[in-house]
Enzyme design. Structure first.
Site, mmCIF file in Angstrom:
data_model
loop_
_atom_site.group_PDB
_atom_site.id
_atom_site.type_symbol
_atom_site.label_atom_id
_atom_site.label_comp_id
_atom_site.label_asym_id
_atom_site.label_seq_id
_atom_site.Cartn_x
_atom_site.Cartn_y
_atom_site.Cartn_z
ATOM 1 N N SER A 148 10.566 -14.025 -2.667
ATOM 2 C CA SER A 148 11.630 -13.989 -1.654
ATOM 3 C C SER A 148 12.250 -15.367 -1.449
ATOM 4 O O SER A 148 13.359 -15.471 -0.946
ATOM 5 C CB SER A 148 11.059 -13.549 -0.312
ATOM 6 O OG SER A 148 10.443 -12.308 -0.424
ATOM 7 N N HIS A 169 15.326 -10.834 -7.586
ATOM 8 C CA HIS A 169 14.825 -10.574 -6.228
ATOM 9 C C HIS A 169 15.339 -9.243 -5.683
ATOM 10 O O HIS A 169 16.523 -9.102 -5.381
ATOM 11 C CB HIS A 169 15.259 -11.744 -5.317
ATOM 12 C CG HIS A 169 14.806 -11.587 -3.910
ATOM 13 N ND1 HIS A 169 15.581 -11.944 -2.827
ATOM 14 C CD2 HIS A 169 13.649 -11.105 -3.393
ATOM 15 C CE1 HIS A 169 14.919 -11.688 -1.712
ATOM 16 N NE2 HIS A 169 13.749 -11.177 -2.022
ATOM 17 N N ASN A 220 18.064 -14.152 2.336
ATOM 18 C CA ASN A 220 17.021 -14.625 3.251
ATOM 19 C C ASN A 220 17.422 -15.908 3.975
ATOM 20 O O ASN A 220 16.954 -16.171 5.075
ATOM 21 C CB ASN A 220 15.685 -14.792 2.526
ATOM 22 C CG ASN A 220 15.002 -13.443 2.373
ATOM 23 O OD1 ASN A 220 15.286 -12.506 3.125
ATOM 24 N ND2 ASN A 220 14.126 -13.320 1.403
HETATM 25 N N1 LIG Z 1 7.776 -7.577 1.400
HETATM 26 C C1 LIG Z 1 9.072 -7.722 1.213
HETATM 27 O O1 LIG Z 1 9.876 -7.225 1.996
HETATM 28 C C2 LIG Z 1 9.586 -8.461 0.027
HETATM 29 C C3 LIG Z 1 10.938 -8.322 -0.320
HETATM 30 C C4 LIG Z 1 11.412 -8.961 -1.464
HETATM 31 C C5 LIG Z 1 10.558 -9.769 -2.215
HETATM 32 N N2 LIG Z 1 9.247 -9.911 -1.843
HETATM 33 C C6 LIG Z 1 8.391 -10.757 -2.680
HETATM 34 O O2 LIG Z 1 7.615 -9.911 -3.510
HETATM 35 C C7 LIG Z 1 6.332 -10.511 -3.746
HETATM 36 C C8 LIG Z 1 5.268 -9.539 -3.294
HETATM 37 O O3 LIG Z 1 5.428 -9.274 -1.932
HETATM 38 P P1 LIG Z 1 4.787 -7.988 -1.257
HETATM 39 O O4 LIG Z 1 5.398 -7.852 0.076
HETATM 40 O O5 LIG Z 1 4.818 -6.854 -2.217
HETATM 41 O O6 LIG Z 1 3.289 -8.484 -1.071
HETATM 42 P P2 LIG Z 1 1.954 -7.603 -0.886
HETATM 43 O O7 LIG Z 1 1.012 -8.494 -0.180
HETATM 44 O O8 LIG Z 1 2.277 -6.272 -0.320
HETATM 45 O O9 LIG Z 1 1.475 -7.395 -2.406
HETATM 46 C C9 LIG Z 1 1.109 -8.470 -3.213
HETATM 47 C C10 LIG Z 1 0.186 -7.926 -4.277
HETATM 48 O O10 LIG Z 1 -0.117 -8.983 -5.184
HETATM 49 C C11 LIG Z 1 -1.434 -8.751 -5.643
HETATM 50 N N3 LIG Z 1 -1.919 -9.964 -6.285
HETATM 51 C C12 LIG Z 1 -2.358 -11.101 -5.725
HETATM 52 N N4 LIG Z 1 -2.710 -11.985 -6.674
HETATM 53 C C13 LIG Z 1 -2.468 -11.381 -7.872
HETATM 54 C C14 LIG Z 1 -2.643 -11.765 -9.221
HETATM 55 N N5 LIG Z 1 -3.126 -12.962 -9.546
HETATM 56 N N6 LIG Z 1 -2.322 -10.894 -10.187
HETATM 57 C C15 LIG Z 1 -1.827 -9.661 -9.875
HETATM 58 N N7 LIG Z 1 -1.652 -9.242 -8.603
HETATM 59 C C16 LIG Z 1 -1.961 -10.094 -7.618
HETATM 60 C C17 LIG Z 1 -2.181 -8.331 -4.397
HETATM 61 O O11 LIG Z 1 -3.390 -7.664 -4.718
HETATM 62 C C18 LIG Z 1 -1.157 -7.412 -3.730
HETATM 63 O O12 LIG Z 1 -1.314 -6.073 -4.122
HETATM 64 C C19 LIG Z 1 6.326 -11.816 -2.977
HETATM 65 O O13 LIG Z 1 6.659 -12.870 -3.827
HETATM 66 C C20 LIG Z 1 7.402 -11.619 -1.922
HETATM 67 O O14 LIG Z 1 8.000 -12.818 -1.525
HETATM 68 C C21 LIG Z 1 8.743 -9.256 -0.754
#
Ligand SMILES: NC(=O)c1ccc[n+]([C@@H]2O[C@H](COP(=O)([O-])OP(=O)(O)OC[C@H]3O[C@@H](n4cnc5c(N)ncnc54)[C@H](O)[C@@H]3O)[C@@H](O)[C@H]2O)c1
Length: 313
Positions: A148, A169, A220
């Site tokens: 993000s 993204h 963002n």
């Molecule tokens: N939540 C949102 O609204 C949103 C929106 C756009 C982008 N993002 C981005 O997407 C990414 C994930 O966010 P999220 O909200 O899905 O997080 P989340 O916490 O829901 O999921 C993250 C996942 O990553 C896994 N993980 C951790 N270390 C790992 C590794 N070494 N190898 C493989 N998997 C691993 C965890 O087990 C978990 O399932 C982040 O970079 C975030 O900034 C999030």
């Protein structure tokens, strides 16, 4: 491309092959297999989106529990869409057949043409992942991060293919939200940026291209101005979070107020991204607001934990 031959070649051969790897351009029609790393909030929906668009998709995570949740979501979502008349049975069956889940990273990226990293928002985790992905993925594969806030130059330098690294993204929920920000870093080739824009279009999205890297990209950065003010008004006791949400929804016409939205996107993400921003700028105004710190320390991350600012059954 014989990857085994690349690995076995001598020092000079390796250098030559590395240079060659930089120019191995992938054309959009050659992208058949996508790997999504991370099966959390974003990863499980990005994987399903790719499978629905006809890509052979593998979703991987270090957590079996998260993979099981993602499997469960797919098993529920597809028949629901069919029942609502939004998807044909054939399309649902095809998507199901296109998607698999595994905790084995090597197996997941082995033959991928395009990799979307959607793991936890921590720079060190992403850097280790990108180094590993570079080692395991075929040389032609593009490595994109769904971060993000973190620009891809922060992870491109641990790979031998910086020209093939960029930001892609998606927004939450990824199956629904149309916008995708594609960010071209100074290391990203034109080919990679164009390919990523076209891939987003094939996933039925409306991508926007950023020609320069900037932390938080477009959306963002714009949103954080509003949400920082909203948190501050709440921390100062000016109004309840419910009333701040209500004002933003009913006066500004936003579909969700900043607190409701943070519950959806994850309070852990809000906390971690602010901490990463603060570590970069050392500017105290970039620290997370007290109300976010309080929720984060109690483990109340929003919808994913059943409680954030609001409670969810
Ligand atoms: N939540 C949102 O609204 C949103 C929106 C756009 C982008 N993002 C981005 O997407 C990414 C994930 O966010 P999220 O909200 O899905 O997080 P989340 O916490 O829901 O999921 C993250 C996942 O990553 C896994 N993980 C951790 N270390 C790992 C590794 N070494 N190898 C493989 N998997 C691993 C965890 O087990 C978990 O399932 C982040 O970079 C975030 O900034 C999030």
């Amino acid at each position: 491309m014989n990857w085994a031959r690349l690995q076995l070649s001598g020092k000079n051969g390796l250098r030559r092959d590395r240079e060659k790897k930089e120019v191995l351009a992938v054309k959009i029609d050659d992208v058949k297999r996508i790997c999504v790393v991370g099966a959390g909030n974003m990863g499980h929906q990005i994987s399903l989106l790719c499978a629905l668009a006809g890509y052979q998709t593998v979703c991987t995570d270090i957590s079996e529990e998260q993979l099981n949740k993602a499997r469960g979501f797919t098993a529920q979502y597809l028949p629901e869409r069919v029942a609502k008349g939004k998807l044909t049975k054939e399309a649902a069956d095809a998507a199901k057949a296109n998607l698999r889940f595994t905790a084995d990273l090597k197996d997941a990226v082995n033959d991928a043409d395009y990799i979307i990293e959607a793991a936890v928002e921590q720079l060190q985790v992403k850097r280790s992942l990108f180094a590993r992905l570079d080692e395991l993925a075929p040389p032609h594969a593009v490595l994109a991060t769904n971060s993000s806030y973190i620009v891809s130059s922060k992870v491109a330098d641990v790979t031998r293919r910086p020209a093939k690294v960029c930001n892609m993204h998606f927004f939450n929920p990824a199956l629904v939200m149309k916008c995708v920000e594609v960010v071209k870093g100074p290391h990203t080739s034109e080919d990679t940026a164009e390919l990523t824009m076209e891939l987003a279009r094939r996933l039925q999205k409306k991508p926007v291209l950023l020609h320069k890297e900037i932390r938080g990209f477009l959306v963002n950065r714009i949103l954080s101005v509003l949400s920082r003010e909203a948190m501050s008004l709440y921390d100062l006791g000016v109004a309840s979070f419910e009333d701040i949400d209500s004002a933003v929804e009913n006066a500004l016409g936003h579909p969700m107020g900043p607190f409701r939205l943070m519950d959806l996107t994850g309070i852990d993400l809000a906390y971690l991204s602010r901490m990463e921003g603060y570590a970069e700028s050392m500017n105290p105004t970039d620290m997370p607001s007290p109300c976010v710190v309080a929720k984060y320390s109690k483990g109340e991350y929003g919808r994913k934990t059943g409680k954030g600012f609001y409670s969810y059954s």
